[in-house]
Each structure stands twice: as structure tokens, then as C-alpha cells.
Design a protein around this motif. Structure first.
Motif, PDB file in Angstrom:
ATOM      1  N   TRP A  26      28.900  -3.163  11.698  1.00 47.34           N
ATOM      2  CA  TRP A  26      29.742  -2.461  10.739  1.00 47.34           C
ATOM      3  C   TRP A  26      30.013  -1.046  11.227  1.00 47.34           C
ATOM      4  CZ3 TRP A  26      28.495   1.900   7.881  1.00 47.34           C
ATOM      5  CH2 TRP A  26      27.172   2.325   7.991  1.00 47.34           C
ATOM      6  N   TRP A  27      31.100  -0.472  10.722  1.00 46.48           N
ATOM      7  CA  TRP A  27      31.445   0.909  11.028  1.00 46.48           C
ATOM      8  C   TRP A  27      32.351   1.443   9.931  1.00 46.48           C
ATOM      9  CZ3 TRP A  27      33.227  -3.376  13.434  1.00 46.48           C
ATOM     10  CH2 TRP A  27      34.608  -3.594  13.444  1.00 46.48           C
ATOM     11  N   SER A  29      35.703   3.405   8.789  1.00 45.30           N
ATOM     12  CA  SER A  29      37.056   3.683   9.261  1.00 45.30           C
ATOM     13  C   SER A  29      37.717   4.614   8.251  1.00 45.30           C
ATOM     14  CB  SER A  29      37.848   2.381   9.414  1.00 45.30           C
ATOM     15  OG  SER A  29      38.108   1.807   8.152  1.00 45.30           O
ATOM     16  N   ARG A  34      34.350  -1.277   7.762  1.00 45.12           N
ATOM     17  CA  ARG A  34      34.751  -2.484   8.499  1.00 45.12           C
ATOM     18  C   ARG A  34      33.491  -3.233   8.897  1.00 45.12           C
ATOM     19  NH1 ARG A  34      40.334  -3.387   8.611  1.00 45.12           N
ATOM     20  NH2 ARG A  34      41.251  -1.381   8.128  1.00 45.12           N
ATOM     21  N   ILE A  35      33.526  -4.541   8.751  1.00 46.32           N
ATOM     22  CA  ILE A  35      32.389  -5.391   9.087  1.00 46.32           C
ATOM     23  C   ILE A  35      32.888  -6.489  10.013  1.00 46.32           C
ATOM     24  CG2 ILE A  35      30.629  -6.947   8.179  1.00 46.32           C
ATOM     25  CD1 ILE A  35      30.844  -5.412   5.525  1.00 46.32           C
ATOM     26  N   LEU A  36      32.096  -6.780  11.043  1.00 51.13           N
ATOM     27  CA  LEU A  36      32.419  -7.856  11.977  1.00 51.13           C
ATOM     28  C   LEU A  36      31.244  -8.825  12.023  1.00 51.13           C
ATOM     29  CD1 LEU A  36      34.092  -9.191  14.247  1.00 51.13           C
ATOM     30  CD2 LEU A  36      32.965  -7.617  15.843  1.00 51.13           C
ATOM     31  N   ASP A  37      31.527 -10.088  11.728  1.00 56.16           N
ATOM     32  CA  ASP A  37      30.547 -11.151  11.866  1.00 56.16           C
ATOM     33  C   ASP A  37      30.702 -11.691  13.288  1.00 56.16           C
ATOM     34  OD1 ASP A  37      29.172 -13.590  11.949  1.00 56.16           O
ATOM     35  OD2 ASP A  37      29.658 -14.067   9.872  1.00 56.16           O
ATOM     36  N   LYS A  41      33.372 -14.336  14.391  1.00 53.00           N
ATOM     37  CA  LYS A  41      34.430 -13.421  14.853  1.00 53.00           C
ATOM     38  C   LYS A  41      35.349 -13.013  13.699  1.00 53.00           C
ATOM     39  CE  LYS A  41      33.224 -13.979  19.226  1.00 53.00           C
ATOM     40  NZ  LYS A  41      31.850 -14.405  19.135  1.00 53.00           N
ATOM     41  N   THR A  42      34.825 -13.039  12.485  1.00 52.78           N
ATOM     42  CA  THR A  42      35.596 -12.688  11.298  1.00 52.78           C
ATOM     43  C   THR A  42      35.383 -11.220  10.964  1.00 52.78           C
ATOM     44  OG1 THR A  42      35.285 -14.932  10.461  1.00 52.78           O
ATOM     45  CG2 THR A  42      36.016 -13.269   8.878  1.00 52.78           C
ATOM     46  N   ARG A  43      36.480 -10.541  10.624  1.00 50.06           N
ATOM     47  CA  ARG A  43      36.423  -9.140  10.220  1.00 50.06           C
ATOM     48  C   ARG A  43      36.621  -9.036   8.717  1.00 50.06           C
ATOM     49  NH1 ARG A  43      38.643  -5.169  14.640  1.00 50.06           N
ATOM     50  NH2 ARG A  43      38.104  -6.365  16.492  1.00 50.06           N
ATOM     51  N   PHE A  44      35.937  -8.064   8.131  1.00 51.73           N
ATOM     52  CA  PHE A  44      36.032  -7.798   6.707  1.00 51.73           C
ATOM     53  C   PHE A  44      36.274  -6.309   6.512  1.00 51.73           C
ATOM     54  CE2 PHE A  44      33.259 -11.368   7.423  1.00 51.73           C
ATOM     55  CZ  PHE A  44      33.636 -12.292   6.465  1.00 51.73           C
ATOM     56  N   ARG A  45      36.901  -5.961   5.389  1.00 52.63           N
ATOM     57  CA  ARG A  45      37.088  -4.552   5.031  1.00 52.63           C
ATOM     58  C   ARG A  45      36.583  -4.351   3.617  1.00 52.63           C
ATOM     59  NH1 ARG A  45      40.858  -1.072   2.497  1.00 52.63           N
ATOM     60  NH2 ARG A  45      42.213  -2.808   1.975  1.00 52.63           N
TER      61      ARG A  45
END
Length: 101
Positions: A26-27, A29, A34-37, A41-45
């Protein structure tokens, strides 16, 4: 107002402690979290209330501490804030972005 959040890695939901698994990055923005699994390879906001909840989770805040922090920012009844926190935590568990121990 400073909070002393010193509990387990994350809050509890349904009487289970939550942790962030290693496959979740996560980071921050400009528009939230923002989260990356890495597995899917799925991104979440997460934005708004959800971003505040995530930030507090990773500061090892309890569920009560998270609601208290939200109450300082949002004009909402505590019952609604608890419901919002619980709904997000359950959704994050369902998506396997948090794991129950």
C-alpha cells in the motif's frame, strides 16, 4: 489530540484480530490510499473515511480509537461510524487485504 495506538497490527472484527498479509502493498497517493494485492495483481483505492480507517489500522489503533479519530473529522453519530468501520473491515477481509487470526 494524540492517540496512543499500541494494539495488535490492526483492529478486531467479529472477535478476530486482523493483520495485513505480506502479499498486500500500500501507499498514499494524492487522492487517498492505493493498495496492490500481489497475488491477484488487483489494485484498490481507498478515499475519504476508508483512507482514514486504513491509516489508523496500520498505526495499530483499536476499533474504538479508529472511531474516536473519525469522530474528530466527520460529523456522524458513533453508531454510524462503528458500522462504517465494521463494514470496511469485513470487506477488506473478504478481499483478503486483511487476514483474521
Amino acid at each position: 489530540k494524540a492517540r496512543s495506538c499500541k494494539y495488535s497490527l490492526a483492529a478486531e472484527v467479529d472477535a478476530h484480530r486482523l493483520i495485513k498479509p505480506n502479499h498486500v502493498l500500500w501507499w498514499r497517493s494524492h487522492d487517498g490510499i492505493r493498495i496492490l494485492d500481489l497475488r491477484s495483481k488487483t489494485r484498490f483505492r481507498l478515499a475519504g473515511t476508508s483512507a482514514h480507517i486504513w491509516d489508523n489500522l496500520l498505526q495499530r489503533c483499536s476499533r474504538d480509537d479508529i472511531v474516536a479519530a473519525l469522530a474528530e473529522v466527520y460529523d456522524a453519530e458513533p453508531e454510524q461510524l462503528y458500522a462504517d468501520v465494521d463494514d470496511l473491515l469485513r470487506d477488506l477481509v473478504r478481499q483478503e487485504l486483511l487476514l483474521q487470526t
